[in-house]
Scaffold this active site. Structure first.
Site, PDB file in Angstrom:
ATOM      1  N   SER A 185      -9.205   8.158 -59.006  1.00  0.00           N
ATOM      2  CA  SER A 185      -9.993   8.560 -57.849  1.00  0.00           C
ATOM      3  C   SER A 185      -9.317   9.706 -57.086  1.00  0.00           C
ATOM      4  O   SER A 185      -9.041  10.728 -57.691  1.00  0.00           O
ATOM      5  CB  SER A 185     -10.228   7.319 -56.977  1.00  0.00           C
ATOM      6  OG  SER A 185     -11.423   7.469 -56.292  1.00  0.00           O
ATOM      7  N   LYS A 189      -7.825  13.188 -58.846  1.00  0.00           N
ATOM      8  CA  LYS A 189      -7.938  14.598 -58.429  1.00  0.00           C
ATOM      9  C   LYS A 189      -6.519  15.168 -58.339  1.00  0.00           C
ATOM     10  O   LYS A 189      -6.233  16.284 -58.803  1.00  0.00           O
ATOM     11  CB  LYS A 189      -8.601  14.712 -57.038  1.00  0.00           C
ATOM     12  CG  LYS A 189      -9.919  13.934 -56.835  1.00  0.00           C
ATOM     13  CD  LYS A 189     -10.497  14.169 -55.429  1.00  0.00           C
ATOM     14  CE  LYS A 189     -11.281  13.004 -54.815  1.00  0.00           C
ATOM     15  NZ  LYS A 189     -12.548  12.657 -55.355  1.00  0.00           N
ATOM     16  N   TRP A 276     -21.107   7.402 -57.660  1.00  0.00           N
ATOM     17  CA  TRP A 276     -20.527   8.266 -56.613  1.00  0.00           C
ATOM     18  C   TRP A 276     -19.641   9.350 -57.246  1.00  0.00           C
ATOM     19  O   TRP A 276     -19.648  10.497 -56.829  1.00  0.00           O
ATOM     20  CB  TRP A 276     -19.721   7.383 -55.639  1.00  0.00           C
ATOM     21  CG  TRP A 276     -19.223   8.018 -54.384  1.00  0.00           C
ATOM     22  CD1 TRP A 276     -17.926   8.069 -53.960  1.00  0.00           C
ATOM     23  CD2 TRP A 276     -19.997   8.659 -53.337  1.00  0.00           C
ATOM     24  NE1 TRP A 276     -17.838   8.690 -52.738  1.00  0.00           N
ATOM     25  CE2 TRP A 276     -19.089   9.066 -52.335  1.00  0.00           C
ATOM     26  CE3 TRP A 276     -21.352   8.933 -53.160  1.00  0.00           C
ATOM     27  CZ2 TRP A 276     -19.490   9.731 -51.171  1.00  0.00           C
ATOM     28  CZ3 TRP A 276     -21.755   9.586 -52.005  1.00  0.00           C
ATOM     29  CH2 TRP A 276     -20.836   9.979 -51.031  1.00  0.00           C
ATOM     30  N   HIS A 324     -15.868   1.425 -60.241  1.00  0.00           N
ATOM     31  CA  HIS A 324     -14.785   2.321 -59.838  1.00  0.00           C
ATOM     32  C   HIS A 324     -13.462   1.545 -59.792  1.00  0.00           C
ATOM     33  O   HIS A 324     -13.226   0.764 -58.861  1.00  0.00           O
ATOM     34  CB  HIS A 324     -15.161   2.840 -58.445  1.00  0.00           C
ATOM     35  CG  HIS A 324     -14.312   3.953 -57.947  1.00  0.00           C
ATOM     36  ND1 HIS A 324     -14.363   5.227 -58.467  1.00  0.00           N
ATOM     37  CD2 HIS A 324     -13.400   3.999 -56.945  1.00  0.00           C
ATOM     38  CE1 HIS A 324     -13.529   6.002 -57.795  1.00  0.00           C
ATOM     39  NE2 HIS A 324     -12.928   5.282 -56.877  1.00  0.00           N
TER      40      HIS A 324
END
Ligand code: GCU
Length: 341
Positions: A185, A189, A276, A324
């Site tokens: 998540s 990144k 998302w 997630h």
């Protein structure tokens, strides 16, 4: 089909790596903090009794860096299979310091022949708008930032690079040509950015990194730059703010982040129910980044479905069933990807 989808998105064309890195640092993440003038390591051995049944002790290393004449220290954990050399290894940016952790099945990783270095991102700087604590206290005068000063993702990415410095300092314990930086998540990144800006990492893995990570912004049905800038402005440099609800004017899209890892390897992991993070946009970013790599991205001409695993190119992609999360199935696929190369 994927070509048409990319055409619809009107992405900026790929550029040479140096230009891509400049654009990414100038416009979204800010410039990486400088390398330390001096670094020292203090090791505490075997900090968890009987860890992994004695197969691999867990050590804690305190890394002390001098920047601008001032010192900053942070801890990392290292779990190194006893008596082994030239180990492939992960540098895992994690949310919590616990070892093992629900996002980090340490014993299983060790049993697969890897060593594991982990760090907790909040030991570097807080996950909020405060730019005066931790490493940020050395970088920003009273917390003040310029338009292209690093955001928090860049600050956390810098720390993963310092963990790699430590691994290198040990000579033949680790095989740097089998090093992989990874995270989930916001830390996925971060892992991509750490690898993009440090060519020593042989592999990078982003798990469900989504918006401003692996997922293209143009055409997303998940989180948008406006959403993320509104909620997490401190993850980025302030120059990014002008692209809220203005993606069409971004001189980049997220395929630039993946492309800037070339010619090395990168694996992108999505979760089927993580709308998302927008798995289709993560996959399309791989397709768009492929020309930057020698062996690109080998994939069928369609969007991804559950349990797709594409490992034949320098870019890999996998879609796990579910929500997630950075789970053991993701780790198993990550380990297979690294072993397959
Ligand atoms: C939020 C944010 C995402 C981020 C995620 C996480 O959902 O909108 O961009 O990836 O937090 O880090 O868990």
């Amino acid at each position: 089909m994927t070509d048409e989808l990319l055409l619809e998105r009107k992405l900026p064309p790929l550029l040479p790596r140096a230009e891509v890195l400049k654009i990414l640092q100038e416009e979204i993440y800010g410039y990486m903090p400088p390398k330390p003038e001096k670094t020292e390591y203090a090791v505490r051995r075997n900090i968890i009794k009987n860890f992994c049944a004695g197969k691999a002790p867990c050590d804690e290393i305190t890394i002390t860096c001098t920047l601008g004449g001032r010192e900053f220290s942070f801890p990392i954990n290292a779990v190194i299979p006893a008596g082994k050399k030239n180990l492939p290894f992960f540098i895992h940016l994690n949310f919590r310091p616990e070892n093992p952790d629900r996002y980090m099945p340490t014993e299983e990783i060790i049993d697969n022949g890897f060593a594991l270095i982990s760090l907790c991102y909040k030991d570097i700087t807080s996950d909020d708008e405060d730019f005066e604590n931790g490493l940020c206290g050395l970088l920003f005068d009273g917390g003040r930032r310029e338009g292209n000063s690093p955001g928090k993702l860049a600050v956390w990415a810098w720390a993963a690079q310092r963990a790699l410095d430590w691994a290198q300092s040990l000579g033949d314990t680790f095989d740097i040509s089998r090093s992989c930086v990874c995270g989930h998540s916001r830390l996925g990144k971060t892992a991509l950015l750490a690898s993009a800006t440090d060519e020593r990492f042989a592999f990078a893995y982003s798990n469900d990194s989504g918006c401003s990570g692996a997922a293209l912004a143009r055409g997303t049905t998940g989180e948008t730059p406006a959403d993320i800038i509104h909620k997490f402005p401190f993850w980025f440099c302030e120059n990014y703010f002008k692209y809220a609800d203005n993606e069409e004017n971004m001189p980049f899209d997220q395929h630039y982040l993946i492309a800037s890892i070339a010619p090395r390897r990168v694996l992108i992991g999505s979760a089927s129910k993580d709308s998302w993070a927008d798995p289709a946009q993560e996959y399309l970013a791989c397709v768009a980044a492929a020309p930057a790599f020698e062996n690109g991205f080998v994939h069928p001409d369609r969007l991804p479905v559950v349990n797709d695993v594409f490992f034949d190119g320098d870019i890999g992609y996998q879609m796990r069933e579910g929500l997630h999360y950075f789970g053991r199935e993701d780790w198993q696929r990550l380990m297979s990807f690294v072993k397959s190369k």
